[in-house]
Write a protein that holds these residues in place. Structure first.
Motif, mmCIF file in Angstrom:
data_model
loop_
_atom_site.group_PDB
_atom_site.id
_atom_site.type_symbol
_atom_site.label_atom_id
_atom_site.label_comp_id
_atom_site.label_asym_id
_atom_site.label_seq_id
_atom_site.Cartn_x
_atom_site.Cartn_y
_atom_site.Cartn_z
ATOM 1 N N THR A 1 0.989 -1.184 -0.195
ATOM 2 C CA THR A 1 -0.003 -0.095 -0.113
ATOM 3 C C THR A 1 0.695 1.299 0.232
ATOM 4 N N ILE A 2 0.216 2.460 -0.363
ATOM 5 C CA ILE A 2 0.918 3.739 -0.225
ATOM 6 C C ILE A 2 1.737 3.961 1.118
ATOM 7 N N GLU A 3 0.563 3.807 2.097
ATOM 8 C CA GLU A 3 1.101 3.833 3.964
ATOM 9 C C GLU A 3 2.441 2.819 3.707
ATOM 10 N N ARG B 1 5.377 4.388 2.131
ATOM 11 C CA ARG B 1 5.864 5.713 2.888
ATOM 12 C C ARG B 1 6.501 5.290 4.390
ATOM 13 N N ILE C 1 6.618 6.356 -4.772
ATOM 14 C CA ILE C 1 5.108 6.567 -4.311
ATOM 15 C C ILE C 1 4.095 6.985 -5.221
ATOM 16 N N GLU C 2 4.520 8.021 -5.970
ATOM 17 C CA GLU C 2 3.717 8.461 -6.822
ATOM 18 C C GLU C 2 3.348 7.672 -8.031
ATOM 19 N N GLU D 1 1.099 5.062 -6.733
ATOM 20 C CA GLU D 1 -0.216 5.567 -6.266
ATOM 21 C C GLU D 1 -1.196 5.812 -7.372
ATOM 22 N N THR D 2 -0.454 6.162 -8.480
ATOM 23 C CA THR D 2 -1.610 6.671 -9.884
ATOM 24 C C THR D 2 -2.121 5.499 -10.342
ATOM 25 N N TYR E 1 -2.106 2.040 -8.353
ATOM 26 C CA TYR E 1 -2.510 1.164 -7.711
ATOM 27 C C TYR E 1 -3.110 1.974 -6.334
ATOM 28 N N PRO E 2 -4.159 2.843 -6.442
ATOM 29 C CA PRO E 2 -4.507 3.425 -5.352
ATOM 30 C C PRO E 2 -4.924 2.875 -3.871
ATOM 31 N N ASP E 3 -5.330 1.531 -4.479
ATOM 32 C CA ASP E 3 -5.892 0.703 -3.282
ATOM 33 C C ASP E 3 -4.826 -0.292 -2.629
ATOM 34 N N GLY E 4 -3.902 -0.290 -3.129
ATOM 35 C CA GLY E 4 -2.759 -1.320 -2.986
ATOM 36 C C GLY E 4 -2.702 -2.396 -3.932
#
Length: 70
Positions: free
Chosen positions: A4-6, A9, A18-19, A22-23, A25-28
């Protein structure tokens, strides 16, 4: 393992990485899917970083064995 993004991070991934994730796979995303996508998009160095980060932070023996074979 879901990435996941979290999680990225918390592992101090670079802002560009990260970007990128995130673009797309925003949900992981499952580790295997992300790993393949990084290779397909000529981001082998990011994939190598990810493999090291996962190895440092997981106790999942099957995933560790898979990483050892990569």
């Amino acid at each position: 393992m879901i990435i996941t993004i979290e999680l990225l991070r918390s592992w101090h991934a670079c802002a560009d990485g990260i970007e990128w994730v995130e673009t797309r796979y925003p949900d992981g995303v499952e580790y295997d899917v992300l790993s393949a996508a990084l290779i397909a998009n000529e981001k082998a160095n990011w994939r190598d970083w990810l493999a090291r980060a996962v190895a440092e932070h997981t106790t999942d023996e099957s995933l560790l064995a898979k990483l050892a074979g990569d």
